[in-house]
Design a protein around this motif. Structure first.
Motif, short mmCIF file in Angstrom:
data_model
loop_
_atom_site.label_atom_id
_atom_site.label_comp_id
_atom_site.label_asym_id
_atom_site.label_seq_id
_atom_site.Cartn_x
_atom_site.Cartn_y
_atom_site.Cartn_z
N LYS A 169 0.83 -1.20 0.00
CA LYS A 169 0.00 0.00 0.00
C LYS A 169 0.87 1.25 0.00
O LYS A 169 0.66 2.18 -0.79
CB LYS A 169 -0.93 0.00 1.21
N THR A 170 1.84 1.26 0.89
CA THR A 170 2.72 2.43 0.99
C THR A 170 4.13 1.99 1.33
O THR A 170 4.32 1.09 2.16
CB THR A 170 2.21 3.38 2.08
N VAL B 66 7.66 3.62 2.76
CA VAL B 66 8.25 4.78 3.43
C VAL B 66 9.77 4.61 3.42
O VAL B 66 10.28 3.57 3.85
CB VAL B 66 7.73 4.90 4.87
N ARG C 60 7.51 8.79 0.59
CA ARG C 60 6.33 8.03 1.00
C ARG C 60 5.45 7.85 -0.21
O ARG C 60 5.04 8.84 -0.81
CB ARG C 60 5.57 8.78 2.10
N GLY C 61 5.21 6.62 -0.61
CA GLY C 61 4.39 6.36 -1.79
C GLY C 61 4.41 4.90 -2.11
O GLY C 61 4.82 4.04 -1.31
N ASN C 62 3.95 4.56 -3.34
CA ASN C 62 3.91 3.14 -3.70
C ASN C 62 4.70 2.83 -4.95
O ASN C 62 4.41 1.92 -5.71
CB ASN C 62 2.45 2.68 -3.87
#
Length: 382
Positions: free
Chosen positions: A358-359, A361, A378-380
Motif C-alpha cells: 500500500k505504501t 516509506v 512516502r508512496g507506492n
C-alpha cells in the motif's frame, strides 16, 4: 244339633254342641306343656288335659299329647252312651314344627370380577329348606374385607315356627387391594444423573393375595428433553385390580449451542494483525453447561478466513463445537530485490513491489538538520 267353630290360640278346636237352648255336656282343654314358637306354631310336642262337664259318657281322655305331623284329635261327650243322648264333640289340632331348617346353598349378588376373584363388596344371601312350617328368613350380608384366597362367611335360616338352622358356610376369593408396581430404567444415566439417549423403563408388580396377571410392556423414552421426564405403566392382579407407577428422570438429548467471543476488535479494516484471545461460551436450555474449552490465543497462520474452533459440553454429556472466521495478517509486506546505487552525494533505491503493498516509506539516518531520521519518500513506487 248346630255346629259352632271356636278359635283357640295356637290350636284349632272345633266343637259340635247341642242346639240352642238345649242343655248338654261341655268340653274344654288346657295346654299343660309345650313351647310356643312364632306365627301360631309350637316348636315342641304339646300336651293338653281335657275338662268335661254335664256328661255321663265321654271319649275324651284326661290327657293327650300332640307330636309334629299328628292329625286333628276329636272326642265327644254325651248324656247317653255313644252320643245317643245330647252330644258335644271337640276336634283339636296344633301346628307343631320341632325340626330346624337346613341351609342348602348361598346366592351371590353378582358375578366374580376376574378369574373367579371378587375385588369390591358383594352380598351373600343364604338359601334354606324346611319341610314343616317353611322358611321365614335367611342370613343376607355384605362382605368387603379382609382380602383372602379362602374368604368365608356363614349364615343361618329361620323357619316360620322360629327354629334356627345350623350355620352354613360360603367360600370365595376376595382381593380388593391394588398390586404394588415398580418402574425401573434399564440402565444407568449417561452423565451426571442425566440420560442423553433413549432409555427403556420396565414395570414389575407384586400382589400378596391373588398374584400378578400382567404388567405394561417396557416403555422406551426418547424425548422430549426435560429435567423432570417420566415414564408410567401399570400392573393388573388376578382379581382385576390395577396399580400404577412411574419413573422420573432427567433427559437431555440436545447438544448445547456454542459461540466464540473475541477479546477485542480487529486492528484495521476488519483484519487482526496481532494475536487475539478467543473465548468459547455455551448455552443449554435443559441440563446446562458443564464445561467449555479453555480460551485460545490465535496468532496465525495468516489468512482471510482463518478459523478458530472450540467445544462445550452440557451436564448430560452432549457436546457441540463453535467456530469463528478471522481475517488475520500478522506479517508486514516484504520488499524483494531491494538494491541501492550510490552516486555523488546521492543514493538510488529500487525494489520489487509485493501484491499487498500500500505504501513504502523511505527514511534516512541521520536525518536532515541534525534529526535522528528523516522521511525522504512516502508512496507506492518501486
Amino acid at each position: 244339633m248346630r255346629r259352632v267353630a271356636v278359635g283357640l290360640v295356637l290350636a284349632l278346636a272345633i266343637v259340635v254342641a247341642p242346639s240352642a237352648g238345649a242343655a248338654g255336656p261341655t268340653i274344654g282343654y288346657t295346654v299343660t306343656s309345650g313351647t310356643p314358637g312364632d306365627n301360631g306354631w309350637y316348636v315342641s310336642s304339646v300336651t293338653i288335659s281335657f275338662q268335661v262337664t254335664g256328661a255321663s259318657y265321654t271319649t275324651c281322655p284326661a290327657v293327650t299329647t300332640f307330636k309334629q305331623g299328628d292329625p286333628a284329635f276329636s272326642c265327644n261327650a254325651s248324656t247317653g252312651r255313644d252320643c245317643t243322648g245330647t252330644c258335644t264333640t271337640l276336634s283339636v289340632q296344633f301346628n307343631i314344627d320341632t325340626t330346624s331348617p337346613t341351609v342348602t346353598s348361598a346366592s351371590v349378588s353378582r358375578p366374580a370380577d376376574a378369574n373367579g376373584w371378587y375385588n369390591h363388596p358383594l352380598t351373600i344371601t343364604f338359601v334354606g329348606s324346611d319341610a314343616g312350617s317353611g322358611i321365614a328368613s335367611c342370613t343376607s350380608l355384605s362382605y368387603s374385607s379382609p382380602d383372602s384366597a379362602s374368604a368365608s362367611v356363614s349364615g343361618t335360616c329361620k323357619d316360620n315356627a322360629g327354629n334356627t338352622s345350623s350355620a352354613g358356610a360360603f367360600a370365595f376369593k376376595y382381593d380388593a387391594t391394588a398390586p404394588s408396581v415398580t418402574a425401573t430404567p434399564a440402565r444407568a444415566p449417561d452423565a451426571d444423573g442425566w440420560y442423553s439417549r433413549s432409555v427403556q423403563v420396565a414395570f414389575a408388580g407384586s400382589d400378596a393375595t391373588s398374584g400378578i396377571a400382567s404388567c405394561t410392556a417396557p416403555v422406551a423414552y426418547s424425548g422430549p428433553d426435560s429435567a423432570s421426564a417420566s415414564a408410567s405403566g401399570s400392573c393388573v392382579d388376578q382379581a382385576g385390580n390395577t396399580g400404577t407407577a412411574s419413573s422420573s428422570f432427567r433427559y437431555d438429548a440436545t447438544a448445547p449451542k456454542v459461540t466464540v467471543d473475541l477479546a477485542r476488535k480487529p486492528d484495521a479494516n476488519g483484519w487482526y494483525t496481532k494475536p487475539v484471545v478467543a473465548k468459547f461460551v455455551g448455552t443449554d436450555a435443559t441440563s446446562g453447561i458443564a464445561s467449555c474449552a479453555a480460551p485460545e490465543t490465535f496468532k496465525g497462520p495468516d489468512g482471510a478466513a482463518a478459523k478458530v474452533t472450540g467445544t462445550c459440553r452440557d451436564a448430560a454429556g452432549n457436546t457441540a463445537a463453535g467456530s469463528v472466521d478471522i481475517r488475520y495478517d500478522g506479517s508486514g509486506p516484504r520488499l524483494s530485490k531491494l538494491a541501492a546505487t550510490v552516486g555523488d552525494r546521492s543514493a538510488m533505491l529500487s525494489w520489487k513491489r509485493p501484491p499487498d503493498l500500500k505504501t513504502v516509506v523511505v527514511a534516512r539516518r541521520p536525518g536532515r538538520r541534525s534529526a535522528a531520521a528523516s522521511v525522504v519518500y512516502r508512496g507506492n513506487a518501486s
